[in-house]
Scaffold this motif. Structure first.
Motif, short mmCIF file in Angstrom:
data_model
loop_
_atom_site.label_atom_id
_atom_site.label_comp_id
_atom_site.label_asym_id
_atom_site.label_seq_id
_atom_site.Cartn_x
_atom_site.Cartn_y
_atom_site.Cartn_z
N PRO A 138 3.17 -2.40 3.18
CA PRO A 138 3.25 -1.45 2.06
C PRO A 138 3.98 -1.99 0.83
CG PRO A 138 3.64 -0.30 4.12
CD PRO A 138 3.59 -1.77 4.45
N ALA A 139 5.14 -2.62 1.03
CA ALA A 139 5.90 -3.14 -0.11
C ALA A 139 5.13 -4.22 -0.85
CB ALA A 139 7.25 -3.67 0.35
N TRP A 184 0.23 5.13 6.11
CA TRP A 184 1.50 4.40 6.19
C TRP A 184 2.64 5.37 6.49
CZ3 TRP A 184 0.89 1.31 0.96
CH2 TRP A 184 -0.01 0.25 1.14
N ARG A 213 5.95 3.87 8.20
CA ARG A 213 6.14 2.61 7.47
C ARG A 213 6.69 2.84 6.07
NH1 ARG A 213 0.53 -0.33 7.96
NH2 ARG A 213 1.71 -2.13 7.20
N ILE A 214 6.52 4.05 5.55
CA ILE A 214 7.11 4.45 4.27
C ILE A 214 7.57 5.90 4.41
CG2 ILE A 214 5.61 2.93 2.91
CD1 ILE A 214 4.03 5.46 2.08
N LEU A 263 8.76 1.68 -5.42
CA LEU A 263 9.14 1.30 -4.06
C LEU A 263 10.23 2.20 -3.50
CD1 LEU A 263 9.09 -2.61 -4.33
CD2 LEU A 263 7.33 -1.08 -3.44
N CYS A 280 9.14 5.42 -2.10
CA CYS A 280 8.52 5.30 -0.78
C CYS A 280 9.52 4.82 0.28
CB CYS A 280 7.36 4.31 -0.84
SG CYS A 280 6.00 4.83 -1.93
N LEU A 297 11.18 1.97 0.25
CA LEU A 297 10.95 0.55 0.51
C LEU A 297 11.96 -0.31 -0.26
CD1 LEU A 297 7.06 0.59 0.21
CD2 LEU A 297 8.37 0.22 2.31
N PRO A 314 13.26 0.58 5.10
CA PRO A 314 12.06 1.35 5.45
C PRO A 314 12.43 2.40 6.49
CG PRO A 314 11.62 -1.01 5.46
CD PRO A 314 13.10 -0.86 5.33
#
Length: 234
Positions: A94-95, A152, A157-158, A210, A213, A215, A227
């Protein structure tokens, strides 16, 4: 003998194709510049031909009308922008994917500001020429990429985020450096934005996107937000 002759024909066709592509590209670039300054109503085919350095008759040979040329410019811009969303896939980090998309949009704002201005003018005036495209192809692309971002989040993941509005935020944040560069320059006390200015802006937009999210933000060194864990429920 016949093979050589065929190859020669093929080579000639390819050469003509490349020449045509270059000519069309030069005309589209000139039209982008004129439409960005004058808008659709104010632009003329004569001025565009002059900027492109070709006779007006040549421009009309490639594009039968101002509207056809305008639509071609818009289609070229949208194709360029939408291609950059391809980094957003389910198996991507994701990042890395979001950073690549933001950086690409900021690069385009710096290198192709007229493209952004043409698109902004079209939207401000009601999207009369590309409304159907926005409701179909653009909407479909955003839904597909937003579904990836939702996946995600579901996988932890986020952090959960409104994926569709995340795209609106990215578009607004990146395109402002092209559409409203005079405002940005005035506030920063500059006559024009330099590469370091754009990199500073890119780092800021990356941080906003970011961090929203959950991240890490490599543009600012070590991450201050990790994360989310896999069992995130909020």
């Amino acid at each position: 003998m016949s093979i050589q002759a065929d190859t020669g024909v093929d080579d000639g066709a390819r050469l003509k194709g490349r020449i045509r592509q270059r000519q069309e590209g030069a005309m589209l670039k000139a039209a982008e510049k004129v439409f960005a300054r004058a808008g659709f109503q104010g632009a003329t085919m004569a001025e565009i031909a002059d900027v492109a350095g070709v006779p007006k008759a040549t421009l009309l040979y490639y594009f039968a009308s101002k509207e056809a040329l305008y639509r071609a410019v818009l289609a070229n811009i949208l194709a360029l922008w939408l291609a950059e969303t391809e980094s957003i896939t389910a198996d991507a980090d994701p990042a890395t994917a979001l950073s690549a998309y933001v950086r690409a949009k900021m690069r385009l704002s710096a290198r192709r500001p007229d493209a952004s201005r043409v698109f902004a003018n079209e939207i401000v005036h009601g999207a009369t020429h590309i409304g159907e495209y926005l409701r179909t192809e653009l909407r479909s692309t955003v839904e597909k990429r937003a579904a990836v971002i939702d996946q995600w989040a579901a996988e932890g993941r986020i952090l959960p985020v409104d994926a569709t509005h995340l795209f609106f935020t990215i578009w607004a944040a990146t395109q402002t450096y092209a559409d409203f560069d005079s405002q940005v320059c005035a506030v920063l006390g500059k006559t024009r934005l330099s590469p370091p200015d754009h990199e500073r802006a890119t780092a800021h937009v990356l941080t906003v996107v970011l961090r929203s999210c959950g991240l890490p933000c490599p543009a600012h060194g070590a991450a201050t937000i990790s994360p989310p864990p896999a069992n995130t429920t909020h």
